[in-house]
Design a protein around this motif. Structure first.
Motif, PDB file in Angstrom:
ATOM      1  N   ILE A  70       9.829 -12.053 -33.170  1.00 26.06           N
ATOM      2  CA  ILE A  70       9.734 -10.686 -32.297  1.00 26.06           C
ATOM      3  C   ILE A  70      10.601  -9.613 -32.604  1.00 26.06           C
ATOM      4  O   ILE A  70       9.807  -8.393 -32.917  1.00 26.06           O
TER       5      ILE A  70
ATOM      6  N   LEU B 172       1.845  -9.654 -32.576  1.00 25.54           N
ATOM      7  CA  LEU B 172       2.480  -9.308 -31.067  1.00 25.54           C
ATOM      8  C   LEU B 172       1.411  -9.725 -30.046  1.00 25.54           C
ATOM      9  O   LEU B 172       2.063 -10.422 -29.336  1.00 25.54           O
ATOM     10  N   SER B 173       0.261  -9.165 -30.250  1.00 18.74           N
ATOM     11  CA  SER B 173      -0.547  -9.289 -29.140  1.00 18.74           C
ATOM     12  C   SER B 173      -0.762 -10.896 -28.979  1.00 18.74           C
ATOM     13  O   SER B 173      -1.044 -11.480 -27.898  1.00 18.74           O
TER      14      SER B 173
ATOM     15  N   CYS C 214       6.919 -12.377 -22.111  1.00 20.36           N
ATOM     16  CA  CYS C 214       6.930 -11.157 -21.697  1.00 20.36           C
ATOM     17  C   CYS C 214       8.453 -10.687 -21.633  1.00 20.36           C
ATOM     18  O   CYS C 214       8.370  -9.362 -21.895  1.00 20.36           O
TER      19      CYS C 214
ATOM     20  N   MET D 209       9.554  -9.525 -25.413  1.00 24.90           N
ATOM     21  CA  MET D 209       8.745  -8.726 -25.972  1.00 24.90           C
ATOM     22  C   MET D 209       9.331  -7.163 -25.582  1.00 24.90           C
ATOM     23  O   MET D 209       9.629  -6.494 -26.064  1.00 24.90           O
TER      24      MET D 209
ATOM     25  N   ALA E  31       9.770  -4.719 -28.810  1.00 20.66           N
ATOM     26  CA  ALA E  31       8.654  -4.551 -29.464  1.00 20.66           C
ATOM     27  C   ALA E  31       7.447  -3.833 -28.476  1.00 20.66           C
ATOM     28  O   ALA E  31       6.521  -3.188 -29.012  1.00 20.66           O
ATOM     29  N   MET E  32       7.395  -3.936 -27.276  1.00 17.55           N
ATOM     30  CA  MET E  32       6.646  -2.777 -26.259  1.00 17.55           C
ATOM     31  C   MET E  32       6.891  -1.528 -26.857  1.00 17.55           C
ATOM     32  O   MET E  32       5.842  -0.858 -26.909  1.00 17.55           O
TER      33      MET E  32
ATOM     34  N   MET F 144      -2.187  -6.690 -24.292  1.00 17.02           N
ATOM     35  CA  MET F 144      -1.094  -7.474 -23.640  1.00 17.02           C
ATOM     36  C   MET F 144      -1.104  -7.068 -22.184  1.00 17.02           C
ATOM     37  O   MET F 144      -0.329  -7.511 -21.291  1.00 17.02           O
TER      38      MET F 144
END
Ligand SMILES: *[C@@H]1O[C@H](CO)[C@@H](O)[C@H](O)[C@H]1NC(C)=O
Ligand SMILES: *[C@@H]1O[C@H](CO)[C@@H](O)[C@H](O)[C@H]1NC(C)=O
Ligand SMILES: *[C@@H]1O[C@H](CO)[C@@H](O)[C@H](O)[C@H]1NC(C)=O
Length: 180
Positions: free
Chosen positions: A58, A82-83, A93, A96, A101-102, A136
């Motif tokens: 990640i 990632l998705s 969650c 991420m 990553a988000m 996501m």
């Protein structure tokens, strides 16, 4: 080998291939990084069998999205991966968000202005990032993160984009995030 189904997952596990794929995300060769992202997307797509082994990738995928020298197709494959890593469960969650990553996906959307209108999705990292964020946002914690982000007002304006795909996924994100 993993594109169409999970037939080979058992063999990949037996030979410890997935851990090597994760290492290849930070390989010195750009084509190797791209292929690793693509393969990881596929080993995460069909079920969550490899999720725990993939946790380590990640932050690596997040770094690739933010690197200015990275190939567009690597960013595209990394966004898709990632998705897929939150497709079958919400166990990542937290990672991420905490591993960046988000935020990296949201930052990628900021580059939308360099996208040629109505270009194919596979040429454009900002489009694929928006698509990934849309997918996501089935998870509550991501909806909250996006809603509170600096990029939220940008996503609102992208609902009016002349580019059909950008407008569609931006609108979906706004719809999802205004529900809860
Ligand atoms: C990708 O790697 C190849 C071979 O190592 C190199 O020639 C090329 O310049 C690299 N591309 C980019 C965009 O860094
Ligand atoms: C992702 O990587 C694969 C394997 O290298 C490549 O065939 C594909 O074109 C890449 N995807 C995109 C959208 O460029
Ligand atoms: C993009 O495609 C849509 C639908 O085909 C069209 O309405 C729109 O004008 C196009 N935008 C541009 C900038 O070409």
């Amino acid at each position: 080998m993993c594109r169409h189904n999970c037939f080979f997952y058992g063999l990949l596990a037996k030979h410890n291939i997935v851990s090597l794929l994760v290492d290849c995300c930070s390989d010195g060769d750009n084509h190797t990084r791209n292929s690793a992202c693509f393969a990881i997307g596929n080993v995460a797509y069909h079920n969550d069998f490899f999720y725990e082994e993939l946790r380590r990738c990640i932050p690596k995928l997040a770094n690739l999205l933010l690197s200015e020298e990275e190939l567009d197709r690597t960013k595209i494959n990394a966004s898709g991966a990632l998705s897929n890593l939150v497709r079958h469960s919400n166990k990542f969650c937290h990672d991420m968000v905490s591993k960046g990553a988000m935020l990296a996906l949201l930052k990628l959307v900021e580059d939308h202005s360099v996208v040629a209108p109505n270009s194919s999705w596979c040429e454009s990292p900002p489009k694929v990032a928006l698509l990934a964020l849309d997918k996501m946002c089935v998870h509550t914690s991501f909806r909250q993160f996006v809603r509170a982000s600096d990029q939220y007002s940008l996503i609102e304006t992208l609902c009016e984009s002349e580019d059909e795909m950008i407008a569609k996924h931006a609108s979906n994100i706004i719809k999802r995030t205004s529900q809860s």
